[in-house]
Design a protein around this motif. Sequence first.
Motif, PDB file in Angstrom:
ATOM      1  N   ALA A 109       0.818  -1.216   0.000  1.00 59.32           N
ATOM      2  CA  ALA A 109       0.000   0.000   0.000  1.00 59.32           C
ATOM      3  C   ALA A 109       0.850   1.263   0.000  1.00 59.32           C
ATOM      4  O   ALA A 109       0.477   2.280  -0.593  1.00 59.32           O
ATOM      5  N   LEU A 110       2.047   1.179   0.656  1.00 58.84           N
ATOM      6  CA  LEU A 110       2.943   2.341   0.670  1.00 58.84           C
ATOM      7  C   LEU A 110       3.684   2.511  -0.656  1.00 58.84           C
ATOM      8  O   LEU A 110       4.228   3.590  -0.933  1.00 58.84           O
ATOM      9  N   GLY A 111       3.723   1.461  -1.461  1.00 62.19           N
ATOM     10  CA  GLY A 111       4.406   1.540  -2.748  1.00 62.19           C
ATOM     11  C   GLY A 111       5.922   1.572  -2.636  1.00 62.19           C
ATOM     12  O   GLY A 111       6.600   2.132  -3.499  1.00 62.19           O
ATOM     13  N   ILE A 112       6.484   0.971  -1.570  1.00 62.44           N
ATOM     14  CA  ILE A 112       7.932   1.042  -1.341  1.00 62.44           C
ATOM     15  C   ILE A 112       8.650  -0.280  -1.605  1.00 62.44           C
ATOM     16  O   ILE A 112       9.856  -0.389  -1.428  1.00 62.44           O
ATOM     17  N   GLY A 113       7.907  -1.290  -2.026  1.00 65.47           N
ATOM     18  CA  GLY A 113       8.464  -2.638  -2.113  1.00 65.47           C
ATOM     19  C   GLY A 113       9.672  -2.790  -3.000  1.00 65.47           C
ATOM     20  O   GLY A 113      10.545  -3.629  -2.726  1.00 65.47           O
ATOM     21  N   ALA A 114       9.798  -2.018  -4.059  1.00 66.80           N
ATOM     22  CA  ALA A 114      10.900  -2.178  -5.008  1.00 66.80           C
ATOM     23  C   ALA A 114      12.153  -1.402  -4.614  1.00 66.80           C
ATOM     24  O   ALA A 114      13.219  -1.579  -5.227  1.00 66.80           O
ATOM     25  N   GLN A 115      12.081  -0.554  -3.585  1.00 69.37           N
ATOM     26  CA  GLN A 115      13.246   0.226  -3.189  1.00 69.37           C
ATOM     27  C   GLN A 115      14.340  -0.677  -2.604  1.00 69.37           C
ATOM     28  O   GLN A 115      14.066  -1.695  -1.978  1.00 69.37           O
ATOM     29  N   ALA A 116      15.598  -0.269  -2.823  1.00 71.69           N
ATOM     30  CA  ALA A 116      16.732  -1.024  -2.299  1.00 71.69           C
ATOM     31  C   ALA A 116      16.922  -0.726  -0.812  1.00 71.69           C
ATOM     32  O   ALA A 116      16.788   0.416  -0.376  1.00 71.69           O
ATOM     33  N   ALA A 117      17.241  -1.759  -0.055  1.00 71.71           N
ATOM     34  CA  ALA A 117      17.356  -1.587   1.395  1.00 71.71           C
ATOM     35  C   ALA A 117      18.416  -2.519   1.969  1.00 71.71           C
ATOM     36  O   ALA A 117      18.834  -3.489   1.340  1.00 71.71           O
ATOM     37  N   GLY A 118      18.849  -2.176   3.173  1.00 73.36           N
ATOM     38  CA  GLY A 118      19.730  -3.045   3.941  1.00 73.36           C
ATOM     39  C   GLY A 118      19.054  -3.396   5.256  1.00 73.36           C
ATOM     40  O   GLY A 118      18.196  -2.656   5.750  1.00 73.36           O
ATOM     41  N   MET A 119      19.423  -4.533   5.836  1.00 72.57           N
ATOM     42  CA  MET A 119      18.827  -4.967   7.099  1.00 72.57           C
ATOM     43  C   MET A 119      19.919  -5.599   7.961  1.00 72.57           C
ATOM     44  O   MET A 119      20.663  -6.461   7.490  1.00 72.57           O
ATOM     45  N   VAL A 138      12.924  -3.749  -0.477  1.00 74.57           N
ATOM     46  CA  VAL A 138      12.195  -3.589   0.788  1.00 74.57           C
ATOM     47  C   VAL A 138      11.166  -4.698   0.968  1.00 74.57           C
ATOM     48  O   VAL A 138      11.007  -5.251   2.068  1.00 74.57           O
ATOM     49  N   ALA A 139      10.457  -5.050  -0.080  1.00 79.14           N
ATOM     50  CA  ALA A 139       9.413  -6.077   0.019  1.00 79.14           C
ATOM     51  C   ALA A 139       9.994  -7.405   0.493  1.00 79.14           C
ATOM     52  O   ALA A 139       9.387  -8.106   1.311  1.00 79.14           O
ATOM     53  N   ALA A 140      11.159  -7.764  -0.019  1.00 82.53           N
ATOM     54  CA  ALA A 140      11.783  -9.032   0.361  1.00 82.53           C
ATOM     55  C   ALA A 140      12.234  -9.016   1.818  1.00 82.53           C
ATOM     56  O   ALA A 140      11.988  -9.960   2.575  1.00 82.53           O
ATOM     57  N   LEU A 141      12.890  -7.942   2.217  1.00 81.66           N
ATOM     58  CA  LEU A 141      13.415  -7.875   3.588  1.00 81.66           C
ATOM     59  C   LEU A 141      12.290  -7.785   4.616  1.00 81.66           C
ATOM     60  O   LEU A 141      12.374  -8.408   5.682  1.00 81.66           O
ATOM     61  N   HIS A 142      11.244  -7.015   4.302  1.00 79.54           N
ATOM     62  CA  HIS A 142      10.124  -6.927   5.235  1.00 79.54           C
ATOM     63  C   HIS A 142       9.369  -8.255   5.335  1.00 79.54           C
ATOM     64  O   HIS A 142       8.823  -8.575   6.395  1.00 79.54           O
ATOM     65  N   LEU A 143       9.330  -9.012   4.258  1.00 79.66           N
ATOM     66  CA  LEU A 143       8.658 -10.306   4.290  1.00 79.66           C
ATOM     67  C   LEU A 143       9.352 -11.266   5.260  1.00 79.66           C
ATOM     68  O   LEU A 143       8.702 -11.991   6.007  1.00 79.66           O
ATOM     69  N   THR A 192      17.481  -3.400  12.337  1.00 81.29           N
ATOM     70  CA  THR A 192      17.439  -2.042  11.781  1.00 81.29           C
ATOM     71  C   THR A 192      17.481  -2.097  10.258  1.00 81.29           C
ATOM     72  O   THR A 192      18.130  -2.987   9.676  1.00 81.29           O
ATOM     73  N   PHE A 193      16.811  -1.158   9.653  1.00 86.46           N
ATOM     74  CA  PHE A 193      16.756  -1.051   8.180  1.00 86.46           C
ATOM     75  C   PHE A 193      17.451   0.237   7.731  1.00 86.46           C
ATOM     76  O   PHE A 193      17.497   1.222   8.480  1.00 86.46           O
ATOM     77  N   SER A 194      17.952   0.218   6.524  1.00 85.69           N
ATOM     78  CA  SER A 194      18.550   1.416   5.929  1.00 85.69           C
ATOM     79  C   SER A 194      18.225   1.468   4.451  1.00 85.69           C
ATOM     80  O   SER A 194      18.081   0.420   3.792  1.00 85.69           O
ATOM     81  N   ALA A 195      18.069   2.665   3.926  1.00 84.47           N
ATOM     82  CA  ALA A 195      17.832   2.845   2.489  1.00 84.47           C
ATOM     83  C   ALA A 195      19.173   2.718   1.772  1.00 84.47           C
ATOM     84  O   ALA A 195      20.206   3.112   2.267  1.00 84.47           O
ATOM     85  N   ARG A 196      19.140   2.171   0.579  1.00 89.93           N
ATOM     86  CA  ARG A 196      20.352   2.013  -0.227  1.00 89.93           C
ATOM     87  C   ARG A 196      20.282   2.884  -1.478  1.00 89.93           C
ATOM     88  O   ARG A 196      19.200   3.144  -2.003  1.00 89.93           O
TER      89      ARG A 196
END
Length: 281
Positions: free
Chosen positions: A27-37, A87-92, A277-281
């Motif tokens: 719903a937030l539309g953030i799933g494709a963004q790159a992230a670190g965890m 983001v979608a993968a890491l949050h899952l 913790t999460f971070s944007a890439r």
Amino acid sequence: MERCVPDRVLEAMLAEDAPFGDLTTRALGIGAQAAGMNFRARTAMRLAGSEEAARLIELAGGELLACVPSGSALSAGDVILQAEGPVAALHLAWKTAQTLIEYLSGMASAAAEILDLLHAAGFDLPLACTRKNFPGNRPLASKAVRAGGAVAHRLSLSETLLVFPDHRVFVDNVTLPQLFARMRQQHPEKKLVAEAGDLAEALWLAQSGADILQLERFSPDALAECRAALVAQGSHVLLAPAGGVTLGNALAYARAGAVFLVSSAPYFAAPKDVKVTFSAR
């Protein structure tokens, strides 16, 4: 340590947590963004389940960067694992992986604490954890206590000879020595273990041919009395207290003459706390 469950089990964990996907991330539309965890220990712990957590992240679509092995002793702030991906993968994978490590590390830490106490006092006897884990999770629970330095008491009914009073309800006690002899002949590679509820029963079971006596709910003093009585009759049977063996009394049992300790206490330990913790890439 190697992973102890196949991918299908881990995939079922992910499906349980998101049977129709992650609604909030979508719903937030953030799933494709790159992230670190990053996963870190909030407190000192004996780590367990990191390999399974890492695989959960991979199955969800993330990429593993680092993973500390199960069995490692961690201090507060130490890294457990690091990953990156959408983001979608890491949050899952996030909460399932975190919870798995927290629960299994709680078990591992409880087992390690008992053994550390014994070792510090000069005792090197094993801690054998029973099969009294939550049903369906034996591979993970067994891995957790092994990560803490314990051994499996009996992983299943199929692998050991352990005669409970509940078995003896259905046999003629007069024939018990003959039954024990037959069991030993049929399974020469197995030790014959029998559970005793009091001193008289322990002495009788030893005379009947048991190799190991599992002393159910014996106090340390009762175990010491049993050991002295067995030595007096020339018995070399091994003694293992079971039922109620905890960190609070493990050392007393060792001092009383136990050869190993049987316990399910680590399975009921409080989970350890893992910070994610999460971070944007």
